[in-house]
Design a protein around this motif. Structure first.
Motif, mmCIF file in Angstrom:
data_model
loop_
_atom_site.group_PDB
_atom_site.id
_atom_site.type_symbol
_atom_site.label_atom_id
_atom_site.label_comp_id
_atom_site.label_asym_id
_atom_site.label_seq_id
_atom_site.Cartn_x
_atom_site.Cartn_y
_atom_site.Cartn_z
ATOM 1 N N ARG A 96 0.772 -1.205 0.150
ATOM 2 C CA ARG A 96 -0.047 -0.098 0.103
ATOM 3 C C ARG A 96 0.784 1.301 -0.060
ATOM 4 N NH1 ARG A 96 -1.483 3.638 3.718
ATOM 5 N NH2 ARG A 96 -3.463 4.695 3.258
ATOM 6 N N THR A 97 1.855 1.370 0.801
ATOM 7 C CA THR A 97 2.707 2.454 0.912
ATOM 8 C C THR A 97 3.286 2.928 -0.347
ATOM 9 O OG1 THR A 97 3.098 2.219 3.278
ATOM 10 C CG2 THR A 97 4.843 3.496 2.164
ATOM 11 N N LEU A 98 4.130 1.532 -1.027
ATOM 12 C CA LEU A 98 4.666 1.788 -2.252
ATOM 13 C C LEU A 98 3.831 2.274 -3.341
ATOM 14 C CD1 LEU A 98 7.109 -1.524 -1.969
ATOM 15 C CD2 LEU A 98 7.652 1.087 -2.003
ATOM 16 N N GLU A 99 2.366 1.656 -3.172
ATOM 17 C CA GLU A 99 1.501 2.270 -4.343
ATOM 18 C C GLU A 99 1.428 3.574 -4.322
ATOM 19 O OE1 GLU A 99 -1.749 -0.864 -4.653
ATOM 20 O OE2 GLU A 99 -2.945 1.027 -4.880
ATOM 21 N N ILE A 100 0.988 3.949 -3.168
ATOM 22 C CA ILE A 100 0.834 5.465 -2.668
ATOM 23 C C ILE A 100 1.824 6.325 -3.124
ATOM 24 C CG2 ILE A 100 0.201 7.190 -0.990
ATOM 25 C CD1 ILE A 100 -1.545 5.038 0.199
ATOM 26 N N GLN A 101 3.067 6.115 -2.669
ATOM 27 C CA GLN A 101 4.261 7.039 -3.146
ATOM 28 C C GLN A 101 4.540 7.200 -4.689
ATOM 29 O OE1 GLN A 101 6.826 6.168 -0.119
ATOM 30 N NE2 GLN A 101 8.122 4.624 -1.023
ATOM 31 N N ARG A 102 4.443 5.768 -5.234
ATOM 32 C CA ARG A 102 4.554 6.121 -6.758
ATOM 33 C C ARG A 102 3.446 6.829 -7.426
ATOM 34 N NH1 ARG A 102 6.707 1.730 -9.449
ATOM 35 N NH2 ARG A 102 4.789 1.493 -10.745
ATOM 36 N N LEU A 103 2.156 6.873 -6.808
ATOM 37 C CA LEU A 103 1.051 7.675 -7.316
ATOM 38 C C LEU A 103 1.311 9.106 -7.008
ATOM 39 C CD1 LEU A 103 -2.068 8.030 -8.181
ATOM 40 C CD2 LEU A 103 -2.345 8.094 -5.732
#
Lengths: 241, 241, 241, 241, 241, 241
Positions: free
Chosen positions: B88-95
């Motif tokens: 979730r964290t990685l997905e959000i910071q990529r976004l």
């Protein structure tokens, strides 16, 4: 006669400001500002204990500490991204945890763990001792707010840094002082004036028994003033309950 | 005629409050409060670029995102302690990173990387879209303060969440809404009304073309109001320079 | 009149035994036995420095510490197998490194790093202070053997643990004492009687200023005797060159 | 009148080829070839559930995704060797899992987890949407083969990528198109024409509401054709049982 | 007179099937099927070498090995998700790498690394020896296709497993045999009949010198037949160039 | 007529020296010196078993192996600091564990795990075979000392390395030989002369069947002498009980 560094006497604390209620899901939270150092501490009470306490009718207390990446003069690499906490971080959170466990009676909250999170928002020296102070205040506020039983808190605890900078024993070092200090010492004391933890390091020099006495005397003065601040804050805060 | 959930209309944003100057070492920092959600964003400008840009006379922008452990209803395990960032964290910071790169001209700050740190102080829904807004404001403030050239910022960017909750299309979901939403959508748009990113998920249900239009329409309305807030803030902030 | 715990006076060191030449590839190696505690220290000199010293005409010194799995009463999980070093390990090796850097002039071995490896073969209390002593002896032996220039070693350094056990201030705690100590303190001093590091912790109790003086006095006595042992050993060792 | 890119119309899918029975230990396996993209998906049914579902009489479904190192134009570093999955991998497997959970009734296989493994053998664009299609087919084949109850599968699900490349809205992007696309969008839909997931990103540009409609229209056409292919395949496959 | 296990003689190989061209971006790729065991091997040639070869005018060769999660009777946990490769995986890829380096002249491709990826699609015993065979064929095909100079390949290499199962020396063990074998041996040989690697383990029993001879004799026979298969395949493949 | 390398015949072992009682908390510990190679092995008996043995009335045995950083000519990076064990380490500890499991009857110590720790103090070739010998001696000493039942030990086990160096088959290679060997082989045998493990590698060359016989013959001779040494040691050690 007081000696000065800039506008501040060598035995003078930086101004302290305390705010609470920053994080509503926590049992208590405190934003502790000491000069330009800002630490956000929060207490969470969890219904679990580490395996070694199973069946012992005891609770536990641990602390975690983190420098937010943008809190430092040069951005600190995020430890979650690196995949491990630095030795410095681990050393500091062990210090905070040990110190705070002296303030509580673990038997007063059996099968619960008090988790204290200390996030450094801005780091200008003394973040670990500010963390201890903010964390202890969280405990006291949780008792005041009925989140913890009165019997859980058995001692007042506060902490301060002292050091020898350019030959002068000095209280409450800022980063600019800390980075060129010959001796750096962190002291945690109880409200009764006893020591809980002393960590003194001759970073760039050693120190004599006389200097040690002087350092401890400055620390005692500073911690006494912090206790005054905390007691005043808790009295005001208690009125508003 | 407006429909309501409690005191708030379905197409109504939560109140937004903006504070700056929280972290003095950062090129810019913004504490973004939207209802009970609080995100602290900071911009650091570093004189380095990732290897794939070497010699390309380009800069780069990345974002990192973190839930402070005490920010959530149930304390979140610290990712630095676990030793890895969640999906979730990685997905959000990529976004966040992708969205913000649309707002800048990477050629305007060659061989520099803009690092945006988004720390969630309190999580009550919409933390990733609040992060995008706070991060963009950091960029705009850095330009206003002369830390970045004017040419670095080529677009206004803002973001909001929308969703379908209990059958109602709703703007700016709180956690209590988000956790029972059938459809959850995050939208990033430019100041000219174009889309930069649309991420819509039928968590507990799918959605029709008509519902999609309705979701996008609410998002457009909300983002428009956020741009108003940001422009007003920047105008005031510019006066104080 | 001396007070005793079993056969040993409260201010009496455990017997110390020193062997060298255990690891032939090292610049120096020492097996330090203090009572039942056994630490193997080795010094390696490497032609590299950490990045922050590049171009500064300075050398560096670091220490690593490890409990061999079978060294403890209950087998310790191997840190290499777990994939990370514990907070305790990191804290100890930082302590050893800081202490030893006080003993050397980093400018005397530019662009080289002194790596000190401390392996605990058997752990019966006082492993970190035994590591400091064994490590310092490695430095002295490396100078004596011509592996390091004389100018590299600028101070004598030794360390000891003291504590309050069952109400008695005690020198050089064994594990059985350490595990029930109210106060535990590690002290590093120079040959001139100054302090390099003081780490005192009220594990199960706090301590007064008077108790602190008593602890430091015992530590000073113990460290004085260790210096005698080391000087005698080095004199003998020098004859055999 | 159709517009073309090479031999393929802008709204034309690449040829799809489906093979099953590649991995005999799996409950179902599918090798999905779409143009030059090849994905091997397999379904394993395990008698365990994540802790948060304990006692809830529910099952679970998760997906994992991996680029085989030699699947890409430049060899991809093996994530197992690096010791962590990239943000891209985690983002994709979260997408596949979310999408597929919409196709099943978790109550139909209580206390079991459906694990879907998607291995990219050759990556020429659209690997995540091909993974969704291949994974859904595994579910349908497992039902057909009696490995899952009929009630487990509650919806048809398929996915496709669309994008804007050189100004043209295009269906089913190859890698060469994808890498220079201004807008890239992945769409997952149900057999009834509703959306399950929309992830649209303006990689190198933003997109208007009109362009969005066009992208969604192409996606709808492509997904419709994929459903035809899958239904035909399942009818043939059912005859051979 | 031959002894049988089911339909297969004790000294009989399982049928071998070879396909190439599975992964178009690789310098060569081979899908090796031996009975029910399926291994996909690919060769990538990279313009880099490990640091220890810098300036030595030499190339290098490494191998990586992975069980796809769905390749085994019980699904194998994905090593990328666990964050580390198992000891078994590391042991196998070291074996493959060592074996294959015997087949090449590292000086023939200076400053290049041959990376061999072996992915087990289906595991029914003998995956590591099948990997060696498939990997060697990739090298030969790369030479045939002009991707590597003729001088790069200096030896033929093939491998097979043998074992003692229920008292019988047996060639080319399937998983059901392997899992109850008393002795398990993997042998790599050159086309001239010399040994490159012998790894024999008495998993559930030890073995005598006579049994060793018998195991090696079976291995020699099996490897001879594999060379026949490979030579025939390469001759056919060469015609099609 | 014996051939020599320096003072040692090609089929001559290096002198072996055995010391016990190094680590008092272990069930048994052995410091094994073979020429300049020194390995410290310790046996710990733990009241737990790996999950796959639950309820099977069986015990287990595992081994761990580590090069102390200062044990090698060039200091080895500490694996605990790197955060992972190398492939070489994992391969070796799997070999030791497999070999030793042949020496014990796992049913003789149900629900217990024998953990063998092998620490290389000084590495001059043959550390893995020295580890096997030292570890087996720990088992035998634990039986002799009553820490393990007699029925636990069902076989004598010893190991040695052989190789082809400069064309000569040689027994018990030192590091200087090992590093330039064409063939390197590790052999584990039982007291009855059977093989438990053979791992032969043509590092820089392959080897013929005749050379293999010669290697095995040297290994057999060396292992026979090691058994003599161990039996003598155990007889002496038994007298002192």
């Amino acid at each position: 006669m007081n000696q000065y560094r800039g506008n501040r006497a060598l035995d003078q604390l930086r101004p302290i400001e305390i705010k609470t209620g920053i994080q509503k899901y926590a049992a208590a939270s405190v934003l502790w500002t000491q000069g330009e150092t800002k630490v956000l501490a929060a207490l969470t009470i969890e219904d679990e204990i580490p395996p070694f306490l199973t069946g012992k009718k005891s609770g536990w207390l641990t602390a975690e500490y983190s420098l937010l990446p943008a809190s430092t003069q040069t951005r600190s690499v995020r430890e979650a991204a690196k995949g491990k906490q630095s030795g410095r971080t681990l050393e500091i959170q062990r210090l905070i945890g040990r110190g705070l466990r002296r303030a509580v009676d673990l038997k007063a909250f059996p099968d619960q763990t008090l988790k204290i999170d200390c996030e450094v928002i801005q780091a200008d020296g003394g973040t670990r001792t500010a963390s201890v102070c903010a964390a202890w205040l969280c405990l006291a506020l949780a008792v005041q707010g009925g989140k913890l039983p009165k019997s859980a808190l058995v001692a007042e605890i506060a902490a301060i840094s002292v050091g020898i900078v350019g030959g002068d024993v000095s209280l409450d070092l800022e980063y600019a002082e800390d980075s060129r200090a010959d001796v750096d010492m962190n002291v945690i004391m109880t409200g009764r004036g006893h020591y809980v933890e002393i960590q003194g390091t001759g970073e760039n020099g050693d120190f004599s028994a006389a200097e040690l006495q002087s350092l401890l005397s400055y620390a005692g003065k500073g911690i006494g003033e912090i206790f005054e601040t905390e007691r005043t804050f808790l009295k005001e805060s208690g009125k508003n309950e």
